[in-house]
Write a protein that holds these residues in place. Structure first.
Motif, PDB file in Angstrom:
ATOM      1  N   THR A   1     -39.722 118.249 -15.691  1.00  0.00           N
ATOM      2  CA  THR A   1     -40.906 118.661 -16.437  1.00  0.00           C
ATOM      3  C   THR A   1     -40.613 119.849 -17.343  1.00  0.00           C
ATOM      4  O   THR A   1     -41.190 119.966 -18.427  1.00  0.00           O
ATOM      5  N   HIS A   2     -39.743 120.749 -16.904  1.00  0.00           N
ATOM      6  CA  HIS A   2     -39.475 121.954 -17.691  1.00  0.00           C
ATOM      7  C   HIS A   2     -38.827 121.623 -19.025  1.00  0.00           C
ATOM      8  O   HIS A   2     -38.914 122.412 -19.976  1.00  0.00           O
ATOM      9  N   TRP A   3     -38.174 120.456 -19.136  1.00  0.00           N
ATOM     10  CA  TRP A   3     -37.617 120.053 -20.425  1.00  0.00           C
ATOM     11  C   TRP A   3     -38.748 119.828 -21.434  1.00  0.00           C
ATOM     12  O   TRP A   3     -38.552 120.056 -22.645  1.00  0.00           O
ATOM     13  N   LEU A   4     -39.902 119.379 -20.991  1.00  0.00           N
ATOM     14  CA  LEU A   4     -41.031 119.199 -21.898  1.00  0.00           C
ATOM     15  C   LEU A   4     -41.495 120.544 -22.446  1.00  0.00           C
ATOM     16  O   LEU A   4     -41.898 120.654 -23.605  1.00  0.00           O
ATOM     17  N   ARG A   5     -41.455 121.556 -21.608  1.00  0.00           N
ATOM     18  CA  ARG A   5     -41.796 122.913 -22.051  1.00  0.00           C
ATOM     19  C   ARG A   5     -40.834 123.372 -23.142  1.00  0.00           C
ATOM     20  O   ARG A   5     -41.255 123.922 -24.167  1.00  0.00           O
ATOM     21  N   HIS A   6     -39.553 123.142 -22.929  1.00  0.00           N
ATOM     22  CA  HIS A   6     -38.552 123.487 -23.956  1.00  0.00           C
ATOM     23  C   HIS A   6     -38.829 122.729 -25.256  1.00  0.00           C
ATOM     24  O   HIS A   6     -38.721 123.288 -26.350  1.00  0.00           O
ATOM     25  N   THR A   7     -39.195 121.465 -25.124  1.00  0.00           N
ATOM     26  CA  THR A   7     -39.425 120.633 -26.303  1.00  0.00           C
ATOM     27  C   THR A   7     -40.563 121.171 -27.153  1.00  0.00           C
ATOM     28  O   THR A   7     -40.433 121.358 -28.376  1.00  0.00           O
ATOM     29  N   THR A   8     -41.691 121.441 -26.521  1.00  0.00           N
ATOM     30  CA  THR A   8     -42.868 121.911 -27.257  1.00  0.00           C
ATOM     31  C   THR A   8     -42.650 123.296 -27.845  1.00  0.00           C
ATOM     32  O   THR A   8     -42.962 123.542 -29.020  1.00  0.00           O
ATOM     33  N   LEU A   9     -42.106 124.206 -27.058  1.00  0.00           N
ATOM     34  CA  LEU A   9     -41.940 125.576 -27.531  1.00  0.00           C
ATOM     35  C   LEU A   9     -40.904 125.662 -28.651  1.00  0.00           C
ATOM     36  O   LEU A   9     -41.024 126.495 -29.554  1.00  0.00           O
ATOM     37  N   THR A  10     -39.890 124.809 -28.601  1.00  0.00           N
ATOM     38  CA  THR A  10     -38.918 124.780 -29.696  1.00  0.00           C
ATOM     39  C   THR A  10     -39.600 124.349 -30.986  1.00  0.00           C
ATOM     40  O   THR A  10     -39.378 124.942 -32.059  1.00  0.00           O
TER      41      THR A  10
END
Length: 270
Positions: free
Chosen positions: A194-203
């Motif tokens: 799930t934390h990869w989704l956080r990286h995706t959006t914030l990038t």
């Protein structure tokens, strides 16, 4: 103490995402420092005789997480929607984390009284007792309220629930990513979570709206020395976060600037 930390590194349980026991050694040193800090506080030893202060923490390795390209996100949605015992819940979870970039704990702590339907805001409680109001799209807000109502959530109860009405736990995420990994080999190979989704959006937010907005979007607290003292003066408002969300989703938001990007803009993100 150094030998003990090295022993912790060597005896660390080897998992698919193991990185040589580096984290085990780091946590070992942190635990020793904590124990001896209590000894200092209780007057058992003086601060200058605290041996844990002289043990350096192993350097934390760079995170392997990164932003996922659009095609990979579409693959995740597609598999989540056509497999499993509760596709409606799983696709809602994915959209929730892609839109808000919230942590897993924030989603699990979401209750009905944390939803402001009029302003399309949700209250997120995350690590270190942080609390913030995060803008969400009207579509996501409608799905969250409908999900809670259909699955029998009482006022003040946890929003996200299983098909039988019981609140979900971290095990739901384990089941979701395990299933996605079986259908999408790259998910299992790279240990996507799930934390990869956080990286995706914030990038995406940082590239299009700058560091200050991405920082506010992430809910990061101000800390001394974090990217310099300039961060004290470049805090983004909830209006700026809502504007970034409107561009991200292609939907207007009640708190966004009128000139925010929409779906037909080349910078919008599906």
């Amino acid at each position: 103490m150094r030998q003990f930390a090295e022993q912790a590194r060597e005896l660390a349980v080897v998992r698919r995402n193991s990185r040589g026991g580096q984290s085990a050694a780091e946590h070992c040193v942190a635990a020793l420092r904590s124990v001896f800090s209590y000894a200092v506080a209780d007057g058992l030893i003086s601060e200058d005789r605290n041996p844990a202060r002289r043990v350096a923490k192993p350097r934390r390795l760079t995170s392997p997480r990164r932003a996922l390209p659009e095609a990979r996100l579409e693959d995740l949605y597609e598999v989540a929607a056509r497999t499993g015992n509760d596709p409606a819940l799983d696709t809602l979870l994915l959209r929730l984390h892609v839109e808000t970039a919230c942590r897993r704990g924030g989603a699990l702590a979401l209750h009905t009284d944390d939803l402001d339907e009029e302003q399309c805001l949700m209250r997120l409680r995350e690590k270190a007792n942080s609390l913030r109001w995060q803008p969400v799209s009207p579509t996501l807000m409608a799905h969250l309220t409908a999900h809670a109502a259909y699955r029998g959530t009482r006022t003040g109860g946890q929003v996200l629930r299983q098909a039988n009405g019981t609140p979900i736990s971290r095990r739901r995420y384990d089941y979701l990513w395990g299933r996605l990994g079986r259908h999408l080999p790259w998910v299992a190979t790279q240990q996507v979570t799930t934390h990869w989704l956080r990286h995706t959006t914030l990038t995406w937010v940082e590239r299009h709206f700058g560091y200050a907005v991405a920082r506010a979007y992430a809910g990061h607290a101000d800390r001394a020395g974090d990217a310099g003292t300039t961060t004290t003066y470049i805090r983004a408002s909830v209006t700026e976060v809502a504007t970034a969300l409107a561009a991200l989703t292609g939907e207007p938001h009640p708190l966004a600037d009128a000139g925010s990007l929409h779906r037909d803009d080349p910078n919008s993100y599906p």
